[in-house]
Scaffold this active site. Structure first.
Site, mmCIF file in Angstrom:
data_model
loop_
_atom_site.group_PDB
_atom_site.id
_atom_site.type_symbol
_atom_site.label_atom_id
_atom_site.label_comp_id
_atom_site.label_asym_id
_atom_site.label_seq_id
_atom_site.Cartn_x
_atom_site.Cartn_y
_atom_site.Cartn_z
ATOM 1 C CB SER A 152 -0.957 -0.036 1.192
ATOM 2 O OG SER A 152 -1.959 0.936 1.076
ATOM 3 C CG ASP A 315 -6.362 -3.755 -3.745
ATOM 4 O OD1 ASP A 315 -7.236 -2.906 -3.496
ATOM 5 O OD2 ASP A 315 -5.151 -3.575 -3.516
ATOM 6 C CG HIS A 348 -5.607 -2.221 -0.105
ATOM 7 N ND1 HIS A 348 -4.690 -2.192 -1.135
ATOM 8 C CD2 HIS A 348 -5.118 -1.391 0.861
ATOM 9 C CE1 HIS A 348 -3.689 -1.386 -0.813
ATOM 10 N NE2 HIS A 348 -3.918 -0.890 0.384
#
Length: 490
Positions: A152, A315, A348
Site C-alpha cells: 500500500s 483489491d 486490499h
C-alpha cells in the site's frame, strides 16, 4: 525450517543532526525517527532489508512489546524461517515522517514554539519520507540495501526508493501499490479529510491538550476501511446478519453486523492515531506520482533493482491493473521485474492477511539471489607495480583483507590478502609479485550465491573477486556475507 517469532522488540530513535529540506521547499529541524530492527547485520552489511509501513502503520513490524499480546503488523512474514528470515537478514522498519508513532509529525513539539506543530507542520510527500529513511540507513552505516519491501503506502515508498536511490536498492518488493495515485483514491482520501476537518473539535488542527476530533477521525477510518475490504469478504464475514438482535428495529440505530464492525474499527482507531497525521499522510499519498511527462516509463528509468510486483485479485482500491502498469513500465526500461497476484477475497488488506502466499512468493524471490545482487562494488584495487608497503597501507586505511591486483589494462592478474602481507613481513619479501596469488579463483555477477559459496568452501578461501568478460573487477564478495544469506552462518 521452523518458523518463529523475533520475540520481544524495542523501538529506538535517531535524530537528524542537520535540517531536513522538504520537497515543498520548507525545512524541518531536529527530525526524530522511530525505528525497530530484527536479526543481525552481517560484517559487510550486505543483508539489510528495509520494510516500509502503510498509511496507519508504525515501526513495530514484528515481535511483541513487553506484555502486549498483539504482535507487530507484519509479524507473519518477519522472523526465523519466514519470508524476511531474521536468521539471514537484518530487517529495519521506521515510522514515516508525518506519522504519530515516534517520528516527527504534526503532534510533535515545534522547537520554535515549544508547542505541538498542528497544521503549522509542513506538508510532506512520499519522497520526503524516503529521504528520512535514507538518513536512517546512512546512520546505521549501510551503503546498500539487500531489499526494500512494503504494501500500500509502503509499496509507494518502495517505488520511490527505486527511483530516488537506485544504486542503494538491490531488490524491491512493492505490494498492492500504484505508480501514481488515481482520482478515485484521491477522492476517498478527501472524504476522510473532510470528515476530520468538519468535526468542531478539530479547531483548525489546534486540539492538543483539549478534546480531540474523534468523531471525524472515526468516520474517516470507517470510510477508508470499506475500501480495504472487498464485496466478497463482506458477504462472507457479515452477510446481512443483524447485530445483537433478531428483528429489524425500523429506526436509525446500528443494526447490521457490518455497521457494528465499522463503528468498532472507527472507535478503536481513534485511540491509537492522531487526526492531523491522518490529514498529512493521506495528502502525501494523493501527491504520489512517479510519472515524468505523464509517462511511468520515463519515471522508472533510473531503476536498477531486481523488482517483484505483487497485486491482490480482489483489491478494488489498488486494483491489479495498476500493478501491471508498473510492470509494463519497468519492462520497457529492460528492468529485471517479476509479477504475481495474491489470490484472495480479502481485498486490499490481503497484503497484511495472506501470510502463507506472501511467505512463499517473497521467499522464492529473495532466495534466488545472484552474486551481482550482493557483491560489494566499492572494491579497493592495487596495480601490479605497487609495493608491499603500499598494499599494507591500503588494507589498513580501507579496512579490507583482500586486494585484487590489476595489470595496466585493468584486467585481474592476482590477489593479495592480509595473510600474504603478514607472510611478507615474516620472510622479508619486498616485491608484490613475491606474495600475490596469480591463480585467482573468481566468480561472475550472474552466478548464484550458492555456487559462489561452494567455490569458496572448496578452495578454502574467504573472498572472490567478481569479474566481467574482459577480466575487469566489478565487485567482491566475502564468505561472511554469503554464509549469512544462505543460512550457513551463526
Amino acid at each position: 525450517m521452523q518458523r518463529g517469532s523475533v520475540g520481544i522488540s524495542t523501538t529506538s530513535t535517531f535524530t537528524l543532526a542537520t535540517p531536513l529540506l522538504l520537497e515543498s521547499g520548507a525545512s524541518l529541524f531536529s527530525v526524530q525517527i522511530a525505528y525497530e530492527t530484527y536479526g543481525t547485520l552481517n560484517h559487510d552489511k550486505s543483508n539489510a532489508i528495509l520494510v516500509c509501513h502503510a498509511l496507519t502503520g508504525d515501526a513495530h513490524a514484528a515481535g511483541h512489546h513487553g506484555d502486549e499480546s498483539r504482535p507487530g503488523w507484519w509479524d507473519g512474514v518477519i522472523g526465523p524461517g519466514k519470508a524476511f528470515d531474521t536468521d539471514k537478514y537484518f530487517v529495519i522498519c521506521s515510522n514515516v515522517l508525518g506519522g504519530c508513532k515516534g517520528t516527527t509529525g504534526p503532534a510533535s513539539q515545534n522547537p520554535d514554539t515549544g508547542k505541538p506543530y498542528g497544521t503549522s507542520f509542513p506538508v510532506v510527500t512520499i519522497r520526503d519520507m524516503v529521504n528520512v529513511q535514507k538518513a536512517l540507513i546512512d546512520h546505521l552505516g549501510i551503503s546498500q540495501l539487500f531489499a526494500v519491501a512494503g504494501g500500500s503506502m509502503g509499496g509507494m515508498q518502495v517505488l520511490q526508493w527505486m527511483v530516488s536511490y537506485p544504486s542503494m536498492v538491490r531488490k524491491a518488493i512493492a505490494i498492492a501499490a500504484t505508480g501514481s495515485s488515481t482520482p478515485q483514491q484521491i477522492a476517498f482520501n478527501e472524504v476522510g479529510r473532510k470528515a476530520i476537518t468538519a468535526d468542531p473539535a478539530w479547531c483548525g488542527g489546534d486540539y492538543y491538550g483539549k478534546e480531540h476530533p474523534v468523531k471525524g477521525l472515526s468516520l474517516a477510518r470507517m470510510v477508508a476501511h470499506i475500501t480495504y475490504l472487498s464485496d466478497a469478504s463482506m458477504h462472507t464475514k457479515f452477510g446481512r446478519a443483524l447485530q445483537d438482535r433478531e428483528f429489524r428495529g425500523f429506526d436509525f440505530d446500528t443494526e447490521f453486523q457490518v455497521e457494528s464492525y465499522l463503528h468498532h474499527q472507527g472507535t478503536s482507531f481513534t485511540k491509537r492515531f492522531d487526526a492531523n497525521s491522518y490529514l498529512y499522510l493521506t495528502k502525501a499519498v494523493d501527491y504520489f506520482d512517479l510519472s515524468v511527462d505523464d509517462s511511468l516509463i520515463s519515471g522508472f528509468a533510473p531503476t536498477k533493482a531486481t523488482v517483484l510486483i505483487i497485486s491482490v485479485t480482489s483489491d478494488w482500491l489498488y486494483p491489479p491493473y495498476q500493478s501491471q502498469e508498473i510492470v509494463s513500465a519497468l519492462s520497457a526500461n529492460e528492468c529485471d521485474v517479476h509479477y504475481c497476484e495474491l489470490r484472495s477475497q480479502f481485498g486490499h488488506d490481503a497484503f497484511l492477511i495472506e501470510t502463507g502466499q506472501l511467505n512463499y512468493s517473497i521467499s522464492r524471490f529473495l532466495d534466488h539471489t545472484l552474486v551481482r545482487d550482493v557483491m560489494n562494488t566499492q572494491v579497493p584495487v592495487i596495480s601490479e607495480q605497487s609495493t608491499i608497503a603500499v598494499a599494507a597501507r591500503m588494507m589498513i586505511t580501507q579496512g579490507v583483507n583482500h586486494l585484487p591486483v590489476l595489470a595496466p589494462d585493468q584486467s585481474l592478474v592476482g590477489i593479495v590478502t592480509s595473510w600474504d602481507i603478514a607472510n611478507a613481513v615474516a620472510c622479508g619479501y619486498t616485491s608484490l609479485d613475491q606474495i600475490m596469488s596469480s591463480q585467482v579463483i573468481t566468480t561472475t555477477g550472474d552466478e548464484t550465491i550458492e555456487v559462489a559459496a561452494s567455490r569458496m568452501e572448496q578452495h578454502r578461501i574467504s573472498a572472490l573477486p567478481v569479474i566481467d568478460q574482459a577480466q575487469h573487477v566489478i565487485g567482491l564478495i566475502s564468505s561472511d556475507g554469503l554464509s549469512k544469506l544462505i543460512g550457513r552462518g551463526p
